[in-house]
Write a protein that holds these residues in place. Structure first.
Motif, PDB file in Angstrom:
ATOM      1  N   HIS A  89       0.794  -1.329  -0.054  1.00  0.00           N
ATOM      2  CA  HIS A  89      -0.133  -0.076   0.056  1.00  0.00           C
ATOM      3  C   HIS A  89       0.933   1.343   0.093  1.00  0.00           C
ATOM      4  N   GLY A  90       1.908   1.211   0.634  1.00  0.00           N
ATOM      5  CA  GLY A  90       3.020   2.185   0.598  1.00  0.00           C
ATOM      6  C   GLY A  90       3.553   2.813  -0.615  1.00  0.00           C
ATOM      7  N   THR A  91       4.066   1.636  -1.276  1.00  0.00           N
ATOM      8  CA  THR A  91       4.586   2.002  -2.606  1.00  0.00           C
ATOM      9  C   THR A  91       3.485   2.651  -3.544  1.00  0.00           C
ATOM     10  N   LEU A  92       2.114   2.011  -3.607  1.00  0.00           N
ATOM     11  CA  LEU A  92       1.132   2.552  -4.487  1.00  0.00           C
ATOM     12  C   LEU A  92       0.695   3.853  -4.073  1.00  0.00           C
ATOM     13  N   SER A  93       0.444   4.265  -2.570  1.00  0.00           N
ATOM     14  CA  SER A  93       0.364   5.590  -2.410  1.00  0.00           C
ATOM     15  C   SER A  93       1.180   6.572  -2.918  1.00  0.00           C
ATOM     16  N   PHE A  94       2.828   6.101  -2.806  1.00  0.00           N
ATOM     17  CA  PHE A  94       3.547   6.882  -3.203  1.00  0.00           C
ATOM     18  C   PHE A  94       3.474   7.205  -4.743  1.00  0.00           C
ATOM     19  N   TYR A  95       3.126   6.083  -5.653  1.00  0.00           N
ATOM     20  CA  TYR A  95       3.180   6.364  -6.842  1.00  0.00           C
ATOM     21  C   TYR A  95       1.948   7.290  -7.304  1.00  0.00           C
ATOM     22  N   VAL A  96       0.869   6.943  -6.760  1.00  0.00           N
ATOM     23  CA  VAL A  96      -0.317   7.874  -6.747  1.00  0.00           C
ATOM     24  C   VAL A  96      -0.209   9.143  -6.614  1.00  0.00           C
ATOM     25  N   TRP A  97       0.281   9.457  -5.624  1.00  0.00           N
ATOM     26  CA  TRP A  97       0.278  10.844  -5.056  1.00  0.00           C
ATOM     27  C   TRP A  97       1.472  11.666  -5.953  1.00  0.00           C
ATOM     28  N   TYR A  98       2.281  11.110  -6.274  1.00  0.00           N
ATOM     29  CA  TYR A  98       3.341  11.840  -7.229  1.00  0.00           C
ATOM     30  C   TYR A  98       2.607  12.056  -8.508  1.00  0.00           C
ATOM     31  N   MET A  99       1.846  11.316  -9.193  1.00  0.00           N
ATOM     32  CA  MET A  99       1.376  10.984 -10.379  1.00  0.00           C
ATOM     33  C   MET A  99       0.214  11.805 -10.425  1.00  0.00           C
ATOM     34  N   ASP A 100      -0.363  12.212  -9.340  1.00  0.00           N
ATOM     35  CA  ASP A 100      -1.522  13.355  -9.238  1.00  0.00           C
ATOM     36  C   ASP A 100      -0.883  14.860  -9.420  1.00  0.00           C
ATOM     37  N   LYS A 101      -0.846  15.417 -10.751  1.00  0.00           N
ATOM     38  CA  LYS A 101      -0.383  16.552 -10.747  1.00  0.00           C
ATOM     39  C   LYS A 101      -0.939  17.680 -10.231  1.00  0.00           C
TER      40      LYS A 101
END
Length: 334
Positions: free
Chosen positions: A187-199
């Motif tokens: 869940h942590g990695t997914l959250s990081f990816y999604v947060w960064y990719m949400d411009k």
């Protein structure tokens, strides 16, 4: 046999994860950035792009060196001993060692040239993820609009749950994408990816992003603070209280807000293993797609669950006592 393989392949996606910011994760600080040719996770961290080194090139080089040494020892042994073999058994073992060392060398040489550098590139501006497949250096593209997240089990006696990102149509993607998130990687990695990719959200927490925060804020401000692309279950604040106040005023004027109860949780396939897979439908028999459901149990526990595009999701076991609420949160910040 083939049918069993297909079942195992489908099992990877029995519990798809929502493409959302699910939980807090370790801040991305400067210590994770490669400097002066160091061996760190991130080759480059920037305002619109992150390059993640999947650390495979070093392993390939080590295997190539080891296999080369083994092959050299074998060749040296053959040359030095000549034809001085006692019996056929000696010849057999010499031949076997030679085959093994040659195969290891060829495989390592093959990987050295075809698996030279493994990268994951997060392009925040364009909303795409670039990645290498297991063989070859060609970069393949994942468009975040078409990405689905799931989990898979790897390992032997103590299997580990790993994150999988893939394209909904082509089914091509990344297994266990790397990040600095070491605990609760799924869940942590997914959250990081999604947060960064949400411009449309501020840059994620961490000193590595500090030089770019003001520029990022000004860009979003000039665009009118567009609503987030993906929902979040945690706060994603601006760098300063002044920036936060300016952004929140606009978001509150344009987006319905919703706040989960502090002790509530999202459905987690690793925790709620007894939940049953069901298909949620509307009164007209159409799938109730991308819908949030709220379950309140007798003991006070509150669990939220979201259906996928086909209306499929999970429901508590029949033996549990709970109340179910269908939430209208299509355009809200969850």
């Amino acid at each position: 046999m083939f049918e069993n393989f297909k079942k195992q392949l489908k099992a990877v996606w029995r519990a798809r994860l929502p493409l959302e910011i699910l939980q807090e994760f370790e801040p991305l600080n400067d210590e994770y950035l490669q400097q002066n040719g160091g061996n760190k996770i991130y080759e480059e961290i920037g305002y619109n792009k992150i390059i993640i080194d999947r650390q495979t090139s070093l392993k390939v080089k080590i295997w190539f060196i080891l296999s080369s040494i083994i092959l050299l020892f074998f060749v040296f042994g053959i040359v030095s001993t000549g034809d001085n073999y006692d019996n056929e058994i000696d010849i057999f073992f010499i031949f076997l060692i030679g085959i093994i060392s040659a195969v290891l060398f060829v495989i390592s040489l093959f990987r050295l040239f075809l698996v030279n550098k493994k990268r994951v590139i997060l392009n925040r501006e364009q909303g795409i993820i670039l990645f290498n497949k297991p063989i070859g250096n060609k970069l393949h593209t994942l468009n975040m609009k078409n990405v689905e997240a799931g989990w898979n089990s790897v390992g032997g006696a103590a299997p580990q749950m790993v994150l999988v990102l893939r394209d909904k149509k082509t089914k091509s993607g990344i297994v266990n994408p790397e990040s600095h998130v070491f605990s609760n990687t799924l869940h942590g990695t997914l959250s990081f990816y999604v947060w960064y990719m949400d411009k449309n959200r501020p840059l994620p927490p961490g000193t590595a992003f500090d030089p770019y925060r003001q520029e990022d804020f000004e860009r979003r401000k000039a665009e009118g603070f567009p609503k987030p692309l993906y929902r979040s279950h945690i706060s994603t604040p601006e760098a300063t209280p002044e920036q936060q106040a300016e952004r929140e005023k606009y978001w509150k004027d344009h987006i319905e807000e919703f706040t989960r109860e502090p002790d509530s949780v999202m459905y987690n396939p690793e925790v709620h293993t007894d939940w049953r897979r069901v298909r949620y439908i509307n009164k007209d028999d159409s799938p109730d797609s991308n819908r949030y459901y709220k379950y309140i149990f007798e003991n006070g526990d509150i669990i939220y669950m979201k259906t996928n595009e086909e209306g499929r999701g999970f429901m508590p076991p029949k033996s549990a006592k709970y109340t179910e609420t269908r939430l209208e949160l299509v355009e809200s910040l969850f």
